[in-house]
Motif scaffolding. Structure first.
Motif, PDB file in Angstrom:
ATOM      1  N   SER A  60     -25.554  -3.094  -7.974  1.00 21.59           N
ATOM      2  CA  SER A  60     -25.312  -2.447  -9.276  1.00 21.59           C
ATOM      3  C   SER A  60     -24.687  -1.068  -9.091  1.00 21.59           C
ATOM      4  N   LYS A  61     -24.730  -0.546  -7.862  1.00 29.07           N
ATOM      5  CA  LYS A  61     -24.133   0.751  -7.550  1.00 29.07           C
ATOM      6  C   LYS A  61     -22.625   0.665  -7.335  1.00 29.07           C
ATOM      7  N   ALA A  62     -22.080  -0.539  -7.233  1.00 24.10           N
ATOM      8  CA  ALA A  62     -20.644  -0.725  -7.012  1.00 24.10           C
ATOM      9  C   ALA A  62     -19.903  -0.448  -8.324  1.00 24.10           C
ATOM     10  N   LEU A  63     -19.296   0.735  -8.400  1.00 25.36           N
ATOM     11  CA  LEU A  63     -18.601   1.132  -9.620  1.00 25.36           C
ATOM     12  C   LEU A  63     -17.095   1.145  -9.418  1.00 25.36           C
ATOM     13  N   ARG A  64     -16.375   0.524 -10.317  1.00 30.09           N
ATOM     14  CA  ARG A  64     -14.908   0.622 -10.433  1.00 30.09           C
ATOM     15  C   ARG A  64     -14.128   0.125  -9.226  1.00 30.09           C
ATOM     16  N   LYS A  65     -14.658  -0.836  -8.505  1.00 28.76           N
ATOM     17  CA  LYS A  65     -13.988  -1.566  -7.415  1.00 28.76           C
ATOM     18  C   LYS A  65     -13.704  -0.765  -6.151  1.00 28.76           C
ATOM     19  N   ASN A  66     -13.221   0.475  -6.247  1.00 28.35           N
ATOM     20  CA  ASN A  66     -12.896   1.291  -5.073  1.00 28.35           C
ATOM     21  C   ASN A  66     -13.138   2.765  -5.398  1.00 28.35           C
ATOM     22  N   PHE A  67     -13.481   3.546  -4.382  1.00 19.33           N
ATOM     23  CA  PHE A  67     -13.555   4.996  -4.562  1.00 19.33           C
ATOM     24  C   PHE A  67     -12.128   5.542  -4.508  1.00 19.33           C
ATOM     25  N   PRO A  68     -11.681   6.236  -5.555  1.00 19.35           N
ATOM     26  CA  PRO A  68     -10.273   6.648  -5.632  1.00 19.35           C
ATOM     27  C   PRO A  68      -9.963   7.982  -4.966  1.00 19.35           C
ATOM     28  N   SER A  69      -8.685   8.224  -4.849  1.00 21.21           N
ATOM     29  CA  SER A  69      -8.124   9.513  -4.440  1.00 21.21           C
ATOM     30  C   SER A  69      -7.075   9.895  -5.462  1.00 21.21           C
ATOM     31  N   SER A  70      -6.611  11.117  -5.396  1.00 23.41           N
ATOM     32  CA  SER A  70      -5.528  11.550  -6.293  1.00 23.41           C
ATOM     33  C   SER A  70      -4.335  10.620  -6.126  1.00 23.41           C
ATOM     34  N   GLY A  71      -3.747  10.245  -7.254  1.00 22.60           N
ATOM     35  CA  GLY A  71      -2.587   9.370  -7.241  1.00 22.60           C
ATOM     36  C   GLY A  71      -2.928   7.898  -7.449  1.00 22.60           C
ATOM     37  N   TRP A  72      -4.209   7.556  -7.358  1.00 23.79           N
ATOM     38  CA  TRP A  72      -4.610   6.168  -7.574  1.00 23.79           C
ATOM     39  C   TRP A  72      -4.533   5.832  -9.056  1.00 23.79           C
ATOM     40  N   LYS A  73      -4.468   4.554  -9.377  1.00 18.66           N
ATOM     41  CA  LYS A  73      -4.352   4.064 -10.752  1.00 18.66           C
ATOM     42  C   LYS A  73      -5.686   3.473 -11.202  1.00 18.66           C
ATOM     43  N   TYR A  74      -6.050   3.739 -12.465  1.00 22.73           N
ATOM     44  CA  TYR A  74      -7.227   3.128 -13.078  1.00 22.73           C
ATOM     45  C   TYR A  74      -6.740   2.118 -14.103  1.00 22.73           C
ATOM     46  N   ASP A  75      -7.161   0.862 -13.973  1.00 19.70           N
ATOM     47  CA  ASP A  75      -6.664  -0.180 -14.873  1.00 19.70           C
ATOM     48  C   ASP A  75      -7.648  -0.559 -15.976  1.00 19.70           C
ATOM     49  N   GLY A  76      -8.700   0.218 -16.139  1.00 16.68           N
ATOM     50  CA  GLY A  76      -9.704  -0.076 -17.152  1.00 16.68           C
ATOM     51  C   GLY A  76     -10.950  -0.725 -16.565  1.00 16.68           C
ATOM     52  N   THR A  77     -10.819  -1.299 -15.372  1.00 16.74           N
ATOM     53  CA  THR A  77     -11.975  -1.895 -14.712  1.00 16.74           C
ATOM     54  C   THR A  77     -12.202  -1.329 -13.321  1.00 16.74           C
ATOM     55  N   GLY A  78     -11.123  -0.887 -12.663  1.00 15.86           N
ATOM     56  CA  GLY A  78     -11.263  -0.373 -11.310  1.00 15.86           C
ATOM     57  C   GLY A  78     -10.115   0.509 -10.891  1.00 15.86           C
ATOM     58  N   PHE A  79     -10.289   1.154  -9.729  1.00 19.26           N
ATOM     59  CA  PHE A  79      -9.273   2.045  -9.163  1.00 19.26           C
ATOM     60  C   PHE A  79      -8.514   1.320  -8.052  1.00 19.26           C
ATOM     61  N   TYR A  80      -7.195   1.553  -8.018  1.00 19.81           N
ATOM     62  CA  TYR A  80      -6.332   0.922  -7.023  1.00 19.81           C
ATOM     63  C   TYR A  80      -5.352   1.939  -6.463  1.00 19.81           C
ATOM     64  N   PRO A  81      -5.034   1.827  -5.159  1.00 23.27           N
ATOM     65  CA  PRO A  81      -4.075   2.767  -4.570  1.00 23.27           C
ATOM     66  C   PRO A  81      -2.689   2.545  -5.165  1.00 23.27           C
ATOM     67  N   PRO A  82      -1.853   3.571  -5.104  1.00 21.71           N
ATOM     68  CA  PRO A  82      -0.500   3.421  -5.647  1.00 21.71           C
ATOM     69  C   PRO A  82       0.313   2.408  -4.844  1.00 21.71           C
ATOM     70  N   LYS A  83       1.212   1.753  -5.537  1.00 24.22           N
ATOM     71  CA  LYS A  83       2.125   0.825  -4.865  1.00 24.22           C
ATOM     72  C   LYS A  83       3.289   1.629  -4.322  1.00 24.22           C
ATOM     73  N   ILE A  84       3.619   1.405  -3.082  1.00 21.90           N
ATOM     74  CA  ILE A  84       4.758   2.093  -2.488  1.00 21.90           C
ATOM     75  C   ILE A  84       6.054   1.512  -3.045  1.00 21.90           C
ATOM     76  N   TYR A  85       6.038   0.186  -3.245  1.00 18.18           N
ATOM     77  CA  TYR A  85       7.194  -0.506  -3.814  1.00 18.18           C
ATOM     78  C   TYR A  85       6.727  -1.275  -5.037  1.00 18.18           C
ATOM     79  N   ASP A  86       7.528  -1.357  -6.092  1.00 14.28           N
ATOM     80  CA  ASP A  86       7.147  -2.065  -7.298  1.00 14.28           C
ATOM     81  C   ASP A  86       6.832  -3.536  -7.050  1.00 14.28           C
ATOM     82  N   SER A  87       7.439  -4.124  -6.035  1.00 16.52           N
ATOM     83  CA  SER A  87       7.210  -5.549  -5.750  1.00 16.52           C
ATOM     84  C   SER A  87       5.859  -5.813  -5.087  1.00 16.52           C
ATOM     85  N   TRP A  88       5.110  -4.795  -4.710  1.00 24.92           N
ATOM     86  CA  TRP A  88       3.830  -4.982  -4.049  1.00 24.92           C
ATOM     87  C   TRP A  88       2.734  -5.236  -5.051  1.00 24.92           C
TER      88      TRP A  88
END
Length: 88
Positions: A60-88
């Motif tokens: 129950s302590k697992a919040l928002r999928k990943n611990f973020p850093s500056s520049g990461w994206k929040y999609d409403g459910t979790g944090f994700y690292p930035p994509k280097i390329y749009d196709s990723w």
């Protein structure tokens, strides 16, 4: 104490702070702060100090999928690292 990621209007993390919820509640932009878990990675909460070896017994302590850093994206459910390329 908890960890909170501040996101801008594009849901990009601008900073991560450690604070009490009571402090966050006093901020005029409190809705831009999202609580996160320092020991969460890949949607799993891990035992602190073991470098992602042993999953925590209390998921129950697992919040928002990943611990973020500056520049990461929040999609409403979790944090994700930035994509280097749009196709990723």
């Amino acid at each position: 104490m908890g960890h909170f990621a501040k996101v801008n209007s594009s849901n990009i993390v601008t900073t991560v702070i450690v604070a009490e919820q009571d402090y966050i509640d006093t901020l005029s932009d409190k809705d831009s702060y999202i609580q996160t878990s320092y020991n969460t990675y890949g949607g799993t909460h891990w035992v602190p100090g073991e470098h992602f070896i042993t999953p925590s017994a209390d998921q129950s302590k697992a919040l928002r999928k990943n611990f973020p850093s500056s520049g990461w994206k929040y999609d409403g459910t979790g944090f994700y690292p930035p994509k280097i390329y749009d196709s990723w």
